[in-house]
Scaffold this active site. Structure first.
Site, mmCIF file in Angstrom:
data_model
loop_
_atom_site.group_PDB
_atom_site.id
_atom_site.type_symbol
_atom_site.label_atom_id
_atom_site.label_comp_id
_atom_site.label_asym_id
_atom_site.label_seq_id
_atom_site.Cartn_x
_atom_site.Cartn_y
_atom_site.Cartn_z
ATOM 1 N N HIS A 212 0.746 -1.196 -0.047
ATOM 2 C CA HIS A 212 -0.151 -0.013 -0.153
ATOM 3 C C HIS A 212 1.015 1.361 0.200
ATOM 4 O O HIS A 212 0.648 2.357 -0.624
ATOM 5 C CB HIS A 212 -0.712 0.055 1.198
ATOM 6 N N SER A 216 0.610 -0.728 -6.382
ATOM 7 C CA SER A 216 0.952 -2.087 -7.156
ATOM 8 C C SER A 216 1.804 -1.567 -8.241
ATOM 9 O O SER A 216 1.752 -0.621 -8.928
ATOM 10 C CB SER A 216 -0.323 -2.808 -7.644
ATOM 11 N N LYS A 240 -13.510 -8.592 -10.511
ATOM 12 C CA LYS A 240 -12.669 -9.700 -11.523
ATOM 13 C C LYS A 240 -12.006 -10.612 -10.523
ATOM 14 O O LYS A 240 -11.578 -11.573 -11.002
ATOM 15 C CB LYS A 240 -11.509 -8.415 -11.941
ATOM 16 N N ASP A 241 -11.677 -10.227 -9.438
ATOM 17 C CA ASP A 241 -11.067 -11.126 -8.307
ATOM 18 C C ASP A 241 -12.231 -12.132 -8.243
ATOM 19 O O ASP A 241 -11.808 -13.476 -8.137
ATOM 20 C CB ASP A 241 -10.622 -10.353 -7.333
ATOM 21 N N GLU A 284 6.188 -33.919 -1.117
ATOM 22 C CA GLU A 284 5.134 -33.545 -1.718
ATOM 23 C C GLU A 284 5.791 -32.496 -3.124
ATOM 24 O O GLU A 284 6.802 -32.072 -2.946
ATOM 25 C CB GLU A 284 4.157 -32.497 -0.900
#
Lengths: 412, 257, 176
Positions: A212, A216, A240-241, A284
């Protein structure tokens, strides 16, 4: 425009604990580049997966017993008798895999678009810490069912620390709480496995605060210059998310409902036996590249150091990369090396799944060396010698001009 | 184009994971498994009740002499088509150890629906001692604990007679090309007409191998049918929801232009 | 720098597509929650133990046995003729929790009293053949129960609960 409301109750509350205005600031006021693409959706997906793992984990913990004599049985109790137990268990186990798929894609986005570069180094470094804690959490979680792989994976990995000179053996004894992996080990792994996700939660909070601060990045790698470059999170990235969650959910559901054991190992359906070692001990899938690096080095201590260095090198990446251009969209030479690196990681992963002998060992070693060459040699050198493409003047200019040209021009 | 690259990345990731996990699961040097078109295969597969009941009969009359099935309770048999009374009768045939009573002694009583199927041996050491030092594993999860699952079980059980290329096995072991290493401590447990099926099906080695493998698949995954049925509904729901959300996304983003 | 109210209006009307998508998300969320709630309900193995069968052939008159049922104690008492008489002699209306003795045993089986061994006050396990009424006495706060398991004196508000049970044969009862 700051948060305004006529609602007296909200005003009273927000004045004392500014949750509503913080939400408003983050989701309505704060500028987000309008050209963020699919690759930028994995952060929020990771948030959903962390929440899901915590919630499924807490309900599983209501039925699981962390004692060597009962752990395996308790997991079968969950699978057979607990209402929807099979669903919760498969969600949690496959959720861990999906969590790592998302984190690797999230990291590769960072590598491609230069998200780690100044002034966002803190976001990146906190992210690497999150990865480490995720790996510890996943490792300990896999031990809990107390199957053959649980036990032997724990034995192999905890034994690694004995490579450290002088302090190695006491540290291993301390980790085990005994002379081998046994009940004390299982119990403490359960405690820590429950704890660490909340540590991750705290680190994610710091990760977002750091984000923040600087805002971004975006696929073009250039900073926001004016109002035409940015939009609010809500409603654009909210919807969109949500779409991203649903699409990711489809893949998750295919694993949970149709191939729930594909990513696992059959040997973990055999109860742990300290007297019988499985033919091939494999971790894994999400640990396989690191496992390959570990086994590539003939010396035990150097192998351990190489494995940790593989993550350590990520920490210093912001300073290794000497390019003045942020995004690979404008770095045609780096683009090639990025994809070669990605391929190298896949090769490492495959090598990790195979016995460390013969041709596979040679492949492992080459891939391991290349991994470090990419970061330590290529990143600085490319920065000095590359010929980047000219950067657009602004995001909006590129977006409006480039429904065609640049590969980062489309925001769909 | 962004979507192209993203799809490339995702495809690469899936391929990568597929390679890694497929590789990790690669079998050793055993012969390639026989494959059966199981009734329960595929996204809509269900257990063939008649077959699984026959498989239970094979387990009870043949395998149970050495192998326990500790995670199955008699009440679970109602899920494969036995009525409550039938399951109770099957349970009552077995003696279950219970206690201690008021005097401090253990006693036996008839089995109930709530009991798990008892082990043929009192403990693991007794099991090993009775079987030449090799422990006959519990079969509740065997179908998930072996690479190849039910195909492996079927191949192993029906594969004893097959040519193992002149492989000589040390005394006390038996040749089977489907077992890694070629020699195992379990002799062929079944032979033609070893048991008489309640439903009259001819009890060939092939038939019994298939039936008990299907039964053991159910024993390992009794919730499979519920899982697949729910999966179909969930995935369709998610696909529709994804479509709606994508359209909503386009609608909302259109406001920007 | 504020990002709000960008890109013209025309998006403020609630459109059908967005609402439908939202509805799906809501339905999905509710559907997702149910397994997390239901997993706390009794599991299949617990439900399988919801009834217990008891062999009562070894119990003599004047003897009481304590059985575990659903994790709780159950008293199975074979009453003597004197105990039954004492229970019948009571004026039901005088009882704190009025209930006739006939309602507390199976028809024709007055000998057999089956009650939950949990004091209705605060849940302690009362002691048998104790107290002022030869029934049970709860040492925690001094509740006295009679030979029918009914509260006579003390803070308990209700009689000892008679669970659901049935005689399978003369020597076998099934509780629950």
């Amino acid at each position: 425009m700051s948060f305004q409301t006529d609602n007296k109750l909200i005003k009273w509350f927000d004045d004392r604990l500014p949750l509503v205005s913080v939400m408003h600031h983050t989701f309505v006021q704060h500028p987000y580049p309008r050209n963020l693409n699919v690759a930028y959706q994995f952060g929020s997906i990771l948030g959903v997966m962390l929440t899901l793992q915590i919630v499924t984990g807490i309900v599983l913990a209501m039925h699981y017993t962390a004692h060597t004599s009962m752990a395996f049985d308790s997991v079968e109790h969950i699978m057979r008798d607990v209402n929807y137990g099979w669903l919760l268990r498969y969600m949690h186990a496959n959720g861990a895999s999906m969590f790592f798929i998302a984190v690797y894609l999230h990291m590769f986005r960072g590598l491609y678009y230069g998200s780690y570069k100044a002034p966002r180094e803190m976001i990146w470094m906190i992210g690497v810490v999150i990865l480490l804690v995720m790996m510890a959490t996943g490792f300990m979680g896999y031990v809990l069912p107390w199957g053959q792989m649980s036990f032997w994976g724990a034995t192999v990995i905890t034994n690694l620390f004995s490579a450290l000179p002088v302090v190695g053996d006491p540290i291993v004894t301390w980790l085990w709480g005994g002379f081998a992996v046994d009940n004390p080990t299982l119990n403490r792994f359960f405690s820590l496995h429950y704890l660490l996700p909340f540590v991750i939660f705290g680190l994610v909070f710091l990760h977002l605060v750091a984000l923040h601060q600087k805002g971004s990045t975006n696929p073009l790698g250039i900073e926001i210059k004016g109002p035409a470059d940015y939009i609010s999170f809500h409603p654009y990235f909210t919807v969109k998310d949500f779409f991203g969650f649903a699409a990711f959910g489809v893949i998750f559901a295919v694993f949970v409902f149709w191939f729930p054991n594909y990513l696992g190992h059959p040997d973990n359906y055999i109860p742990a036996d300290p007297l019988v070692t499985p033919a091939h001990i494999v971790p894994e899938w999400y640990f396989l590249p690191f496992y390959a690096i570990l086994r590539s080095v003939p010396d035990k201590l150097m192998g351990v150091l190489a494995m940790f260095a593989a993550i350590g090198v990520l920490f210093i990446l912001p300073w290794l990369d000497r390019s003045r251009v942020r995004s690979a969209a404008f770095r045609p030479q780096y683009k090639w090396f990025f994809w070669i690196f990605a391929l190298d990681c896949i090769v490492l992963g495959y090598a990790g799944s195979q016995p460390a002998e013969g041709n596979m060992l040679i492949v492992s070693r080459i891939a391991t060396i290349y991994y470090f060459v990419h970061f330590i040699f290529l990143m600085p050198v490319l920065g000095w010698f590359e010929r980047p493409k000219p950067l657009p003047t602004s995001i909006s200019e590129a977006v409006l001009a480039g429904k065609a040209s640049t590969s980062a021009g489309e925001n769909a | 184009m962004m979507i192209n690259r993203s799809i490339k990345v995702l495809a690469g990731a899936v391929l990568g994971i597929g390679l890694m996990t497929g590789g990790a699961l690669a079998a050793g040097d055993a012969k390639e498994l026989k494959s059966v078109d199981w009734h329960h295969s595929g996204p809509f597969g269900t257990y063939d009740r008649a077959q699984v009941q026959r498989g239970f009969q094979v387990y009870s009359e043949v395998c149970a002499a050495c192998h326990s099935l500790k995670y199955i309770a008699y009440r679970n048999l109602m899920e494969i088509g036995f009525s409550e009374d039938q399951a109770k009768a099957i349970a009552a045939e077995k003696d279950i150890e219970d206690g201690p009573d008021a005097a401090g002694d253990m006693f036996t009583r008839a089995g109930r629906l709530s009991d798990k199927i008892p082990s043929p041996f009192p403990n693991d050491n007794a099991a090993k001692a009775s079987n030449g030092g090799a422990f006959p594993p519990d079969l509740s999860l065997i179908a998930k604990a072996r690479v190849g699952g039910e195909n492996y079980l079927y191949s192993l059980l029906s594969g004893y007679e097959e040519d193992s290329h002149g492989h000589e096995c040390p005394a006390g072991t038996y040749s089977n090309p489907y077992f890694a290493g070629g020699c195992l401590k379990m002799p062929s447990p079944i032979a033609d007409d070893l048991i008489e099926y309640v439903d009259g099906t001819p009890a060939t080695v092939d038939q019994m191998s298939k039936d008990v493998s299907a039964f053991l698949t159910w024993a390992a995954e009794p919730k499979m049918e519920e899982r697949k049925a729910m999966g179909f509904k969930v995935i369709i729901f998610l696909l529709i929801m994804s479509g709606l959300l994508y359209a909503a996304k386009r609608r909302i983003w259109a406001r920007l232009h | 720098m504020s990002a709000a109210s960008h890109g013209g209006d025309g998006g403020e009307r609630r459109d059908f597509l967005v609402i439908t998508a939202g509805a799906f998300v809501g339905v999905g969320a509710v559907g997702l929650v149910w397994p997390f709630v239901d997993q706390m309900n009794p599991s299949a193995d617990v439900l399988a133990l919801s009834s217990t069968e008891v062999d009562i052939s070894g119990i003599e008159p004047g003897q009481s046995v304590t059985i575990s049922w659903r994790g709780k104690p159950v008293f199975v008492r074979r009453r003597t003729a004197a105990e039954i008489e004492a229970a019948l002699a009571v004026d039901v209306d005088d009882l704190p929790d009025p209930e006739s003795d006939d309602a507390r045993h199976k028809e024709g089986k007055a000998e057999w009293l089956v009650v939950l061994g949990i004091c209705t006050h605060l849940g302690c396990v009362p002691l048998g053949y104790a107290g002022d009424y030869d029934g049970w006495f709860c040492p925690c706060h001094g509740s006295h129960y009679d030979t029918s398991g009914r509260i006579r004196k003390g803070p308990a508000p209700a009689n000892l609960e008679v669970p659901e049970y049935a005689f399978l044969t003369d020597t076998q009862i099934k509780i629950g």
